[in-house]
Scaffold this motif. Structure first.
Motif, PDB file in Angstrom:
ATOM      1  N   GLY A 182      -2.006  10.013  -9.371  1.00  0.00           N
ATOM      2  CA  GLY A 182      -2.692  10.596  -8.217  1.00  0.00           C
ATOM      3  C   GLY A 182      -1.779  10.738  -7.021  1.00  0.00           C
ATOM      4  O   GLY A 182      -1.019   9.817  -6.697  1.00  0.00           O
ATOM      5  N   VAL A 212      -7.804   5.480   3.900  1.00  0.00           N
ATOM      6  CA  VAL A 212      -6.497   5.157   3.308  1.00  0.00           C
ATOM      7  C   VAL A 212      -5.473   4.930   4.411  1.00  0.00           C
ATOM      8  O   VAL A 212      -4.683   3.981   4.358  1.00  0.00           O
ATOM      9  CB  VAL A 212      -6.035   6.293   2.361  1.00  0.00           C
ATOM     10  N   TYR A 266       0.373   4.835 -12.689  1.00  0.00           N
ATOM     11  CA  TYR A 266      -0.167   4.834 -11.326  1.00  0.00           C
ATOM     12  C   TYR A 266      -0.267   6.287 -10.892  1.00  0.00           C
ATOM     13  O   TYR A 266       0.640   6.839 -10.283  1.00  0.00           O
ATOM     14  CB  TYR A 266       0.762   4.040 -10.405  1.00  0.00           C
ATOM     15  N   ARG A 292      -7.835  11.436   4.224  1.00  0.00           N
ATOM     16  CA  ARG A 292      -8.428  10.185   3.740  1.00  0.00           C
ATOM     17  C   ARG A 292      -8.253   9.132   4.827  1.00  0.00           C
ATOM     18  O   ARG A 292      -7.327   8.319   4.792  1.00  0.00           O
ATOM     19  CB  ARG A 292      -7.752   9.755   2.438  1.00  0.00           C
ATOM     20  N   GLN A 314      -2.808   8.198  -4.171  1.00  0.00           N
ATOM     21  CA  GLN A 314      -2.463   6.839  -4.575  1.00  0.00           C
ATOM     22  C   GLN A 314      -0.954   6.615  -4.551  1.00  0.00           C
ATOM     23  O   GLN A 314      -0.473   5.582  -4.081  1.00  0.00           O
ATOM     24  CB  GLN A 314      -3.004   6.549  -5.985  1.00  0.00           C
ATOM     25  N   PHE A 324       0.304   6.479  -0.924  1.00  0.00           N
ATOM     26  CA  PHE A 324      -0.044   5.184  -0.339  1.00  0.00           C
ATOM     27  C   PHE A 324       0.895   4.090  -0.839  1.00  0.00           C
ATOM     28  O   PHE A 324       1.383   3.272  -0.057  1.00  0.00           O
ATOM     29  CB  PHE A 324      -1.485   4.831  -0.686  1.00  0.00           C
ATOM     30  N   PHE A 325       1.158   4.067  -2.122  1.00  0.00           N
ATOM     31  CA  PHE A 325       2.038   3.065  -2.732  1.00  0.00           C
ATOM     32  C   PHE A 325       3.443   3.140  -2.127  1.00  0.00           C
ATOM     33  O   PHE A 325       3.987   2.142  -1.648  1.00  0.00           O
ATOM     34  CB  PHE A 325       2.092   3.307  -4.244  1.00  0.00           C
ATOM     35  N   CYS A 353      -2.206  12.240   3.003  1.00  0.00           N
ATOM     36  CA  CYS A 353      -3.385  11.367   3.129  1.00  0.00           C
ATOM     37  C   CYS A 353      -4.184  11.511   4.414  1.00  0.00           C
ATOM     38  O   CYS A 353      -5.130  10.741   4.631  1.00  0.00           O
ATOM     39  CB  CYS A 353      -2.946   9.899   2.994  1.00  0.00           C
ATOM     40  N   LEU A 387      -3.299  -5.324  -5.713  1.00  0.00           N
ATOM     41  CA  LEU A 387      -3.324  -4.001  -6.344  1.00  0.00           C
ATOM     42  C   LEU A 387      -3.259  -4.079  -7.861  1.00  0.00           C
ATOM     43  O   LEU A 387      -3.341  -3.050  -8.539  1.00  0.00           O
ATOM     44  CB  LEU A 387      -2.162  -3.149  -5.807  1.00  0.00           C
ATOM     45  N   GLN A 424       5.471  -1.514 -12.207  1.00  0.00           N
ATOM     46  CA  GLN A 424       5.054  -1.092 -10.864  1.00  0.00           C
ATOM     47  C   GLN A 424       5.497  -2.090  -9.806  1.00  0.00           C
ATOM     48  O   GLN A 424       5.859  -1.700  -8.690  1.00  0.00           O
ATOM     49  CB  GLN A 424       3.533  -0.919 -10.837  1.00  0.00           C
TER      50      GLN A 424
END
Length: 263
Positions: free
Chosen positions: A47, A127, A45, A124, A50, A53-54, A121, A86, A92
């Motif tokens: 980035g 997001v 997973y 973005r 990303q 966000f997770f 973020c 997701l 994960q």
């Protein structure tokens, strides 16, 4: 006897600038965050956005679920649905569960989490809005949005620079989706519009005259009338949303016309 000011001055001089910065601005989640970032990267997973966000989404979901006292089965089910959406691997999913459980702790530093998420973020916008949407879905998982949940999510919006109008739009979409899916949802009292809310709703400024307000009202009603949206092939969710929007347009129009007559 030395003066207090002298003692304080000497104390600060004995601390190096780097050490002072570390003491004053230490991030209590720094190592915790880095550990999860590394585990996510190892799981594929990748980035920074990303990963942020997770980590933020699942930890905040746990915090929202627990804020009214206990985590309900429907809230756990929703968290599972987000994992499914997701398409997370087994590894994960375990990380997501751990984050959710850690977010439930009363001493979890949510403010620092939001600060880190915003730093990663804020550029973005989509997001950030999806993050708020997920938290609202968690709050509405048991059909209603209670005062604690509402205050918590609005606090998140404030920390992430999500405006009231964007929050209202996201909440309206969440409620519409639940209605279309025939999921239970409690009724809410309609928003009491202020003058500024009404100007924003109709897209006019405070200097608009009655005729300009009427034109804006007709334009907005034409754009969001449910029957017209159906004719254009809008989704069922969009049509349900439109009913609420039309109600707000009418409220805004009535308030502005009344205000203009009193001027």
């Amino acid at each position: 006897m030395p003066r207090l000011a002298d003692v304080v001055t000497q104390t600060f001089r004995s601390i190096s600038p780097d050490a002072l910065t570390e003491r004053l601005f230490r991030d209590p989640l720094a190592r915790w965050w880095q550990t999860y970032q590394e585990k996510l990267e190892a799981s594929g997973y990748d980035g920074a956005v990303q990963g942020a966000f997770f980590i933020s989404s699942f930890a905040a979901m746990g915090h929202v679920a627990k804020c009214d006292g206990r985590v309900k089965s429907v809230e756990i089910e929703l968290a599972t649905q987000v994992m499914d959406h997701l398409d997370l691997t087994s590894e994960q999913r375990q990380l997501a569960i751990r984050l959710f459980n850690e977010g439930k702790h009363e001493d979890f530093t949510l403010e620092t989490l939001l600060w880190r998420f915003k730093r990663q973020c804020s550029h973005r916008v989509s997001v950030v809005q999806v993050f708020i949407e997920i938290q609202l879905k968690m709050a509405y998982a048991d059909a209603s949005l209670n005062d604690r949940e509402s205050k918590l999510i609005k606090r998140m919006c404030k920390r992430l620079d999500v405006s009231d109008s964007i929050y209202t739009r996201i909440e309206r979409r969440v409620r519409a989706e639940k209605k279309v899916a025939n999921q239970p949802i409690a009724s809410v009292s309609k928003k009491v519009f202020s003058l500024s809310d009404s100007y924003e709703m109709l897209g006019v400024n405070r200097w608009a005259n009655q005729e300009q307000v009427k034109q804006a009202y007709r334009r907005m009603m034409s754009k969001f009338h449910p029957d017209k949206l159906v004719a254009k092939g809008a989704s069922e969710v969009e049509v349900v949303e439109a009913h609420d929007i039309v109600h707000d347009i009418k409220n805004a129009y009535e308030m502005l016309i009344k205000s203009k007559r009193m001027q």
